[in-house]
Design an enzyme around this catalytic site. Structure first.
Site, short mmCIF file in Angstrom:
data_model
loop_
_atom_site.label_atom_id
_atom_site.label_comp_id
_atom_site.label_asym_id
_atom_site.label_seq_id
_atom_site.Cartn_x
_atom_site.Cartn_y
_atom_site.Cartn_z
N CYS A 121 21.89 59.33 71.52
CA CYS A 121 22.51 58.62 72.65
C CYS A 121 21.62 58.63 73.89
O CYS A 121 21.74 57.77 74.75
CB CYS A 121 23.87 59.22 72.95
SG CYS A 121 23.76 61.00 73.16
N GLU A 141 31.61 62.00 75.43
CA GLU A 141 30.20 61.65 75.55
C GLU A 141 30.01 60.40 74.69
O GLU A 141 30.13 60.46 73.47
CB GLU A 141 29.32 62.81 75.07
CG GLU A 141 27.97 62.82 75.73
CD GLU A 141 26.92 62.31 74.79
OE1 GLU A 141 26.64 61.09 74.86
OE2 GLU A 141 26.42 63.10 74.00
N LYS A 193 36.74 67.45 63.12
CA LYS A 193 36.69 66.28 62.23
C LYS A 193 35.23 65.82 62.26
O LYS A 193 34.81 65.12 63.18
CB LYS A 193 37.63 65.19 62.76
CG LYS A 193 38.25 64.31 61.70
CD LYS A 193 37.26 63.53 60.86
CE LYS A 193 36.79 62.27 61.56
NZ LYS A 193 35.65 61.64 60.88
N GLU A 236 24.11 48.42 73.30
CA GLU A 236 23.53 49.58 72.63
C GLU A 236 23.20 49.23 71.18
O GLU A 236 24.05 48.72 70.46
CB GLU A 236 24.51 50.77 72.67
CG GLU A 236 23.91 52.01 72.06
CD GLU A 236 24.82 53.24 72.13
OE1 GLU A 236 26.03 53.08 71.92
OE2 GLU A 236 24.31 54.35 72.38
P1 ADP Z 1 29.95 55.46 64.54
O1 ADP Z 1 30.43 54.04 64.44
O2 ADP Z 1 28.59 55.54 65.04
O3 ADP Z 1 30.27 56.28 63.34
P2 ADP Z 1 32.27 56.29 65.92
O4 ADP Z 1 32.52 56.38 67.35
O5 ADP Z 1 33.02 55.25 65.15
O6 ADP Z 1 30.73 56.13 65.75
O7 ADP Z 1 32.54 57.67 65.18
C1 ADP Z 1 32.37 58.92 65.75
C2 ADP Z 1 33.44 59.83 65.19
O8 ADP Z 1 34.70 59.34 65.60
C3 ADP Z 1 33.49 59.92 63.67
O9 ADP Z 1 33.82 61.25 63.31
C4 ADP Z 1 34.62 58.97 63.33
O10 ADP Z 1 35.25 59.25 62.10
C5 ADP Z 1 35.57 59.21 64.48
N1 ADP Z 1 36.49 58.09 64.76
C6 ADP Z 1 36.26 56.77 64.63
N2 ADP Z 1 37.37 56.07 64.99
C7 ADP Z 1 38.31 56.96 65.35
C8 ADP Z 1 39.67 56.86 65.80
N3 ADP Z 1 40.27 55.70 65.96
N4 ADP Z 1 40.33 58.01 66.08
C9 ADP Z 1 39.74 59.21 65.93
N5 ADP Z 1 38.48 59.36 65.49
C10 ADP Z 1 37.75 58.27 65.21
#
Ligand code: ADP
Length: 485
Positions: free
Chosen positions: A290, A256, A180, A389
């Site tokens: 990061c 991570e 994903k 952060e």
């Molecule tokens: P950012 O806010 O910097 O995009 P995230 O941690 O929200 O960082 O996103 C990192 C990845 O995790 C992206 O691919 C995002 O779509 C996915 N993601 C965000 N929320 C969820 C969730 N609840 N379950 C699974 N994947 C998620």
């Protein structure tokens, strides 16, 4: 500013085919440097994830399972070779998607993505396991088997590099995967699917489902009962949500997460070297790494000299067009992220800080999410800007007087990803490195990585380690077989 000449639509890749979403839903992909549309992206959800997981599960018992180690090594090497062959195209797509300088994508992100495949294909041959004999009663031996279907959830800052860092060992260990990609950066993952197919990876071994995180493709992947493990890189807050959801099916997790990494500079270090590396550790990739060192601590006797030189060098950094080779700092990833990062600059002023450099949109750049590299002084350890952060080109600089005092400040955080220590005193280097609560401590350097070494964070910066054997440990199950003699 170079206008967008490339448009690319991104489809899912399921069971060896590029396919749209079942109901045809899409979302727009935006170039953050121009705010123009790059193309449309298939928006997946639970139904597409289910198709991908089913394909991945079928592929676990197909030719992928029966092929020899040599054949698997050949495929992984070929993937690396094809990434190198398509370096310029991938670098261009990565910069269009992220806003990062294209020289950076072309010289670091993409070549290192290829190297991840070359490294882990070589690593396959080094894997051995243990045998244990109990008198003349029993012989035990352990074998490594794949975990099964692995979900890889990726962030937008180093899209292909971080994806391949997970994907290469997951495949080397014989798993099948559902990826994903971050919704903001879907392009290079889509090209990678094509590369894997061209390299001979059997259908269903690698699947890509585009879409969003919460209540969408990301969440569906975490919840799916036939996914055995999730490897996630992203925000700490997202990691907590994923862990709660993955608990329902007791998935194996590798994390991570975020960081607020200290860069500790003692007065006996070589200041020119410190400045050169600190420019990178602060502002490379717009500070959206990061591992960036966003909390800089300088021993008081060197503080003034450091600030003067650091500010002068920072003001020389060229911010702008990602496709201009002179550009050092590109665009932030999105409007939302730009607002988040700049809100911390306003907060710094409220908290009594002084902006020594930057702090605003560069003149003449009215489109795109550009921000001048920003140095803030005058804040203390309790300020939110020092604790939270920011994930942008924004650093704080704080003077310190003693080793004990700086260690206390450095460790006063929920994060524990990485740190840099600068000193020419050998004993102090060892002492301080041992005391810092972080998974990776660099001494007199930053971002120097040997892929065999453990990589990962302490505290709320991560769970588990990746790199060499550590990656294999996550991506495989060790099974003990006991034979009665
Ligand atoms: P950012 O806010 O910097 O995009 P995230 O941690 O929200 O960082 O996103 C990192 C990845 O995790 C992206 O691919 C995002 O779509 C996915 N993601 C965000 N929320 C969820 C969730 N609840 N379950 C699974 N994947 C998620």
């Amino acid at each position: 500013m170079q206008t967008t000449t490339v448009t690319m639509d991104c489809l899912h890749f399921i069971d060896g085919q590029f396919v749209p979403s079942l109901n045809g839903t899409t979302f727009d992909n935006i170039n953050p440097a121009t705010e123009e549309k790059l193309g449309i992206v298939a928006e997946g959800g639970a139904p597409e994830v289910d198709l991908a997981v089913k394909a991945a599960r079928r592929a676990l018992s197909g030719p992928w399972k029966t092929m020899t180690a040599n054949d698997r090594i050949t495929i992984l090497r070929r993937i690396g070779d094809l990434i190198i062959q398509r370096n310029d195209e991938l670098a261009r797509l990565e910069s269009l998607d992220t806003g990062k300088p294209s020289w950076l994508s072309g010289s670091i992100d993409i070549p290192r993505s290829a190297y991840n495949f070359h490294f882990f294909s070589d690593y396959i041959r080094t894997i051995t396991t243990e045998a244990t004999q109990m008198d003349n009663v029993a012989l035990n031996y352990a074998i490594r088997v794949p975990v099964g279907v692995v979900g890889l959830i990726n962030p937008w800052n180093l899209p292909l590099l971080l994806l391949t860092w997970k994907l290469a060992p997951a495949l080397a260990a014989g798993n099948t995967v559902v990826i994903k990609p971050a919704e903001l950066t879907p392009m290079t993952a889509t090209v990678l699917a094509e590369i894997c197919r061209d390299a001979g990876l059997p259908n269903g071994v690698l699947n890509v489902v585009h879409g969003f995180g919460p209540d969408s493709a990301g969440a569906a992947l975490v919840e799916h009962p036939d996914v055995n493990a999730i490897s996630f890189t992203g925000e700490t807050t997202t990691g907590k949500v994923i862990m709660a959801s993955a608990a329902k099916t007791l998935k194996r997790l590798s994390y991570e997460l975020g960081g607020k990494n200290p860069n500790v500079i003692f007065a006996d270090s070589n200041l020119d070297e410190v400045i050169e590396t600190t420019m990178k550790s602060s502002f490379i990739n717009q500070g959206e790494v990061c591992l960036c060192g966003s909390r800089i601590y300088v021993e008081r006797s060197a503080y003034e000299d450091f600030i003067n030189k650091f500010v002068a060098k920072t003001k020389e950094l060229i911010v702008g067009d990602p496709f201009d080779p002179k550009t050092k700092v590109g665009s932030l990833i999105s409007q939302e992220h730009y607002e988040r990062v700049t809100s911390y600059i306003s907060l710094a002023l409220e908290e009594g800080g002084t902006i020594e450099s930057g702090g605003k949109r560069p003149e003449g750049l009215n489109k795109g999410y550009f921000l001048e590299p920003t140095i803030i002084t005058g804040l203390t350890r309790d300020c939110r800007v020092v604790k939270e952060e920011i994930f942008g080109p924004v650093v704080t600089v704080i003077p310190f007087d003693t080793e004990e005092e700086v260690l206390e400040q450095v460790n006063d955080t929920h994060y524990g990803l990485s740190a840099s220590v600068w000193t020419n005193d050998l004993r102090r280097a060892h002492r301080v490195a041992a005391e810092i609560e972080a998974g990776i401590v660099w001494v007199n350097t930053w971002f120097l990585r040997d892929l065999r070494t453990p990589f990962g964070g302490m505290k709320q910066s991560g769970i588990g380690r990746e790199g060499g054997l550590h990656s294999f440990e996550f991506y495989s199950e060790l099974k003990n077989i006991c034979i009665k003699l």
